[in-house]
Design a protein around this motif. Structure first.
Motif, mmCIF file in Angstrom:
data_model
loop_
_atom_site.group_PDB
_atom_site.id
_atom_site.type_symbol
_atom_site.label_atom_id
_atom_site.label_comp_id
_atom_site.label_asym_id
_atom_site.label_seq_id
_atom_site.Cartn_x
_atom_site.Cartn_y
_atom_site.Cartn_z
ATOM 1 N N ILE A 71 0.816 -1.214 0.000
ATOM 2 C CA ILE A 71 0.000 0.000 0.000
ATOM 3 C C ILE A 71 0.849 1.264 0.000
ATOM 4 O O ILE A 71 0.308 2.367 0.014
ATOM 5 N N GLY A 72 2.147 1.117 -0.021
ATOM 6 C CA GLY A 72 3.037 2.267 -0.052
ATOM 7 C C GLY A 72 4.464 1.840 0.197
ATOM 8 O O GLY A 72 4.814 0.660 0.072
ATOM 9 N N ARG A 73 5.276 2.818 0.592
ATOM 10 C CA ARG A 73 6.702 2.579 0.847
ATOM 11 C C ARG A 73 7.102 3.285 2.129
ATOM 12 O O ARG A 73 6.441 4.230 2.564
ATOM 13 N N LEU B 284 2.782 -2.529 9.624
ATOM 14 C CA LEU B 284 3.214 -3.829 9.112
ATOM 15 C C LEU B 284 3.925 -3.589 7.788
ATOM 16 O O LEU B 284 3.412 -2.873 6.923
ATOM 17 N N TYR B 285 5.101 -4.194 7.623
ATOM 18 C CA TYR B 285 5.870 -3.982 6.412
ATOM 19 C C TYR B 285 6.563 -5.260 5.993
ATOM 20 O O TYR B 285 6.737 -6.181 6.771
ATOM 21 N N TRP B 286 6.913 -5.318 4.699
ATOM 22 C CA TRP B 286 7.470 -6.511 4.080
ATOM 23 C C TRP B 286 8.981 -6.339 3.956
ATOM 24 O O TRP B 286 9.448 -5.516 3.178
ATOM 25 N N ASN C 216 7.708 -15.712 5.937
ATOM 26 C CA ASN C 216 6.995 -14.549 5.413
ATOM 27 C C ASN C 216 7.580 -13.333 6.128
ATOM 28 O O ASN C 216 7.249 -13.103 7.291
ATOM 29 N N PRO C 217 8.429 -12.573 5.466
ATOM 30 C CA PRO C 217 9.174 -11.514 6.159
ATOM 31 C C PRO C 217 8.324 -10.281 6.470
ATOM 32 O O PRO C 217 8.598 -9.174 6.031
ATOM 33 N N ILE C 218 7.283 -10.520 7.268
ATOM 34 C CA ILE C 218 6.415 -9.432 7.705
ATOM 35 C C ILE C 218 6.963 -8.914 9.026
ATOM 36 O O ILE C 218 7.184 -9.679 9.963
ATOM 37 N N ALA C 219 7.177 -7.617 9.088
ATOM 38 C CA ALA C 219 7.638 -6.984 10.318
ATOM 39 C C ALA C 219 6.527 -6.097 10.851
ATOM 40 O O ALA C 219 5.674 -5.616 10.100
ATOM 41 N N ALA C 220 6.547 -5.884 12.156
ATOM 42 C CA ALA C 220 5.562 -5.025 12.807
ATOM 43 C C ALA C 220 6.284 -4.116 13.784
ATOM 44 O O ALA C 220 7.147 -4.570 14.531
ATOM 45 N N SER C 221 5.927 -2.847 13.755
ATOM 46 C CA SER C 221 6.475 -1.890 14.711
ATOM 47 C C SER C 221 5.373 -0.974 15.192
ATOM 48 O O SER C 221 4.502 -0.573 14.415
ATOM 49 N N VAL C 222 5.433 -0.646 16.461
ATOM 50 C CA VAL C 222 4.582 0.397 17.004
ATOM 51 C C VAL C 222 5.365 1.691 16.853
ATOM 52 O O VAL C 222 6.486 1.804 17.340
ATOM 53 N N VAL C 223 4.788 2.640 16.119
ATOM 54 C CA VAL C 223 5.467 3.906 15.847
ATOM 55 C C VAL C 223 4.703 5.056 16.484
ATOM 56 O O VAL C 223 3.488 4.967 16.706
ATOM 57 N N ARG C 224 5.430 6.130 16.765
ATOM 58 C CA ARG C 224 4.799 7.367 17.230
ATOM 59 C C ARG C 224 4.577 8.249 16.017
ATOM 60 O O ARG C 224 5.511 8.522 15.256
ATOM 61 N N LEU C 225 3.340 8.670 15.805
ATOM 62 C CA LEU C 225 3.004 9.555 14.699
ATOM 63 C C LEU C 225 3.374 10.981 15.092
ATOM 64 O O LEU C 225 2.865 11.505 16.076
ATOM 65 N N ILE D 282 -1.400 -0.423 7.994
ATOM 66 C CA ILE D 282 -1.320 0.509 9.121
ATOM 67 C C ILE D 282 -2.581 0.301 9.947
ATOM 68 O O ILE D 282 -3.679 0.237 9.400
ATOM 69 N N LYS D 283 -2.399 0.204 11.263
ATOM 70 C CA LYS D 283 -3.538 0.033 12.164
ATOM 71 C C LYS D 283 -3.336 0.951 13.363
ATOM 72 O O LYS D 283 -2.196 1.223 13.743
#
Length: 182
Positions: free
Chosen positions: A44-46, A92-94, A126-135, A159-160
């Motif tokens: 859905i983006g980069r 979530l990113y690949w 499946n190289p899916i990574a997840a991070s909690v980020v501060r917007l 993004i969730k």
């Protein structure tokens, strides 16, 4: 760290293995991958980050205070409605540059080999990574965030909103990691 909108995304599914930089370390075990895929993913983006080599990435997403940029493709712009009200997001990113065939890994920072599913390594089936980020900011389809650990140009999967009330588990334990510094 500028991501041109016409920059092509890496093809699905990403790198399967690499005989160069990511050669298996002593104690690591690789397996043959399945012959076919079970599902498809829409990028859905980069993600724009300051890191162009895996060795330069932080060991985990909390390891840097760098402001990174999430660029959502225009077709998904309406899906960002309400995101500006969130202080934190689950991204979530690949990890398209990661190997996918190791089931046992020997991380540089570990005392010995561990199963892939006991690690947060990008090397996984499946190289899916997840991070909690501060917007920290949003401009149309460009989100400025803190809390990523991936290479510049990494494909975005989802993004969730992060809900501290339901997403955080205060008493969670990873036994082999207990007592170690993060």
């Amino acid at each position: 760290m500028s991501i041109p909108p016409d920059r092509p995304l890496p093809p699905l599914p990403g790198r399967l293995s690499d005989p160069g930089e990511d050669d298996a370390r002593p104690g690591e075990v690789a397996v043959a991958l399945p012959e076919a895929y079970d599902a498809g993913v829409f990028y859905i983006g980069r993600i724009g980050t300051p890191w162009t080599r895996r060795a330069d990435c932080p060991r985990n997403a909390r390891g840097s205070d760098a402001v990174c940029t999430i660029v959502v493709d225009d077709r998904w712009a309406a899906a960002l409605t309400g995101v500006e009200t969130c202080t934190h997001l689950l991204v979530l990113y690949w990890m398209d540059q990661a190997r996918r065939d190791l089931v046992v890994q020997a991380p540089r920072h570990s005392s010995g080999p561990r199963g892939t599913f006991a690690l947060r390594s990008p090397v996984r089936p499946n190289p899916i990574a997840a991070s909690v980020v501060r917007l920290v900011g949003i401009d149309r389809t460009r989100l400025s965030v803190i809390g990523l650990d991936c290479l510049d140009g990494t494909p975005l999967v989802d993004i969730k909103p992060y809900f501290a009330s339901t997403d955080a588990v205060g008493d969670a334990v990873v036994g082999w990691h207990a007592g170690q510094k993060s």
